[in-house]
Write an enzyme that holds these catalytic residues in place. Sequence first.
Site, PDB file in Angstrom:
ATOM      1  N   TYR A 207       4.507 -14.029   0.392  1.00 34.27           N
ATOM      2  CA  TYR A 207       3.772 -14.116   1.645  1.00 34.27           C
ATOM      3  C   TYR A 207       4.169 -15.407   2.364  1.00 34.27           C
ATOM      4  O   TYR A 207       4.726 -16.331   1.749  1.00 34.27           O
ATOM      5  CB  TYR A 207       2.268 -14.101   1.383  1.00 34.27           C
TER       6      TYR A 207
ATOM      7  N   ARG B 102       5.011 -10.386  -4.828  1.00 32.68           N
ATOM      8  CA  ARG B 102       3.718 -10.496  -4.148  1.00 32.68           C
ATOM      9  C   ARG B 102       3.014  -9.143  -4.183  1.00 32.68           C
ATOM     10  O   ARG B 102       3.630  -8.098  -4.371  1.00 32.68           O
ATOM     11  CB  ARG B 102       3.926 -10.921  -2.700  1.00 32.68           C
ATOM     12  N   GLY B 103       1.699  -9.176  -3.953  1.00 27.45           N
ATOM     13  CA  GLY B 103       0.945  -7.941  -3.825  1.00 27.45           C
ATOM     14  C   GLY B 103       0.872  -7.162  -5.122  1.00 27.45           C
ATOM     15  O   GLY B 103       0.893  -7.722  -6.213  1.00 27.45           O
ATOM     16  N   GLU B 104       0.778  -5.849  -5.010  1.00 31.23           N
ATOM     17  CA  GLU B 104       0.568  -5.009  -6.189  1.00 31.23           C
ATOM     18  C   GLU B 104       1.819  -4.267  -6.629  1.00 31.23           C
ATOM     19  O   GLU B 104       2.203  -4.323  -7.797  1.00 31.23           O
ATOM     20  CB  GLU B 104      -0.550  -4.000  -5.913  1.00 31.23           C
TER      21      GLU B 104
ATOM     22  N   GLN C  79      12.921   2.101  -2.997  1.00 32.69           N
ATOM     23  CA  GLN C  79      12.248   1.591  -4.192  1.00 32.69           C
ATOM     24  C   GLN C  79      13.115   1.569  -5.446  1.00 32.69           C
ATOM     25  O   GLN C  79      13.085   0.583  -6.192  1.00 32.69           O
ATOM     26  CB  GLN C  79      10.966   2.386  -4.422  1.00 32.69           C
TER      27      GLN C  79
ATOM     28  N   ASP D  20       0.827  -1.202   0.000  1.00 28.53           N
ATOM     29  CA  ASP D  20       0.000   0.000   0.000  1.00 28.53           C
ATOM     30  C   ASP D  20       0.867   1.261   0.000  1.00 28.53           C
ATOM     31  O   ASP D  20       0.680   2.146  -0.831  1.00 28.53           O
ATOM     32  CB  ASP D  20      -0.913   0.004   1.238  1.00 28.53           C
TER      33      ASP D  20
END
Length: 370
Positions: free
Chosen positions: A196, A263-265, A247, A15
Amino acid sequence: MQADIFCRVVDNYGDIGVCWRLARRLSQGRGWDVRLWVDDLASFARIQPGIDSRAARQRLGGVDIVHWSDTPDPALTARDVVIEAFACDPPQTFVDSMRRVHPAWINLEYLSAEAWVESCHGLPSQRPDGLVKHFFFPGFTAATGGLLREPGLSAERDALQASMDQQNAFLRSLGVDEALLLRRRDGARTVSLFCYPTAPADALVQALAADARPSVLLAPEGIAPGLEPACAAPGAPLLARLPFVAQPDFDRLLWCADLNFVRGEDSFIRAAWAARPLVWQIYPQDQNIHLEKLEAWLARYPAPDTAQALIRAWNQPETGQTAAALTQALAPNSWQAWSDAAQRWDASQAALPDLAENLADFCADLAKKR
């Protein structure tokens, strides 16, 4: 434009990863004055050096960063644009201030490849108090908001991927041992792992150990903690534990790898920009709704059947198919087809406008209508 971006950290880093990239793109790319509200500064600090996890307010990279507490500063009121990431709902006192200025109010939704996203992208939702919220969907087609991508990203990536010396110098700066760098020079496959806790990491190590091509495995500290004993077996990949990095360095890490498990977005999108084979572990949801979203993406992703089978197995570890699926995906013909597909996928997505530009233009159009 003056904008507020609200971020509640649910998935540890995904997020805030998306919101921080967006905040910097709008600030540096469009000259916006951006305030980023974050409820979990400790997670933020792990992916961005210089963040003070105890500060109520700080400035970094041209962005004003506010700790989103239970008692927000009432002096911080709404301005031109309000972006709530992933339906996180700004604090009520802030919403009260929005009624005085009626800003462009954007709900930045989760990424999805499902077809219905196109028909919902940009739609308004009229509230009883007179405020209007618009839904903005990231996506993989021109009828959606697109994906975050910085100008010049491809050129920087291509330069690093063309130089083993530059790659190894970068990995060395992260503390990677010379023995692993030597194995890379000798032609080992480099695999990065960010997953994860439910991921079948042992099956990954098993398949890499059985592969004719030696491998090197790069994983952040604390991810898949059982890797050490599995990688100590004869023939297993050499393991390097890496610190969490900013990043831009995470992007470079993905560029150095031949195969990225993400993983994730946020890390998923960045792995796509690496133009290398990727395996996506989608964020788990109740009733396996996430698997429907995974299938929607696989229907667009041009990888061969062997790669798609691996991605499905990785997201359903209870099937026990990961090791066999990875072995098939790494077979020379399958691997070449997957590598070619990854480059086509990068090129097709890079041809579309990026999400920050689309969002800025969308907000500018709303401002003209006010």
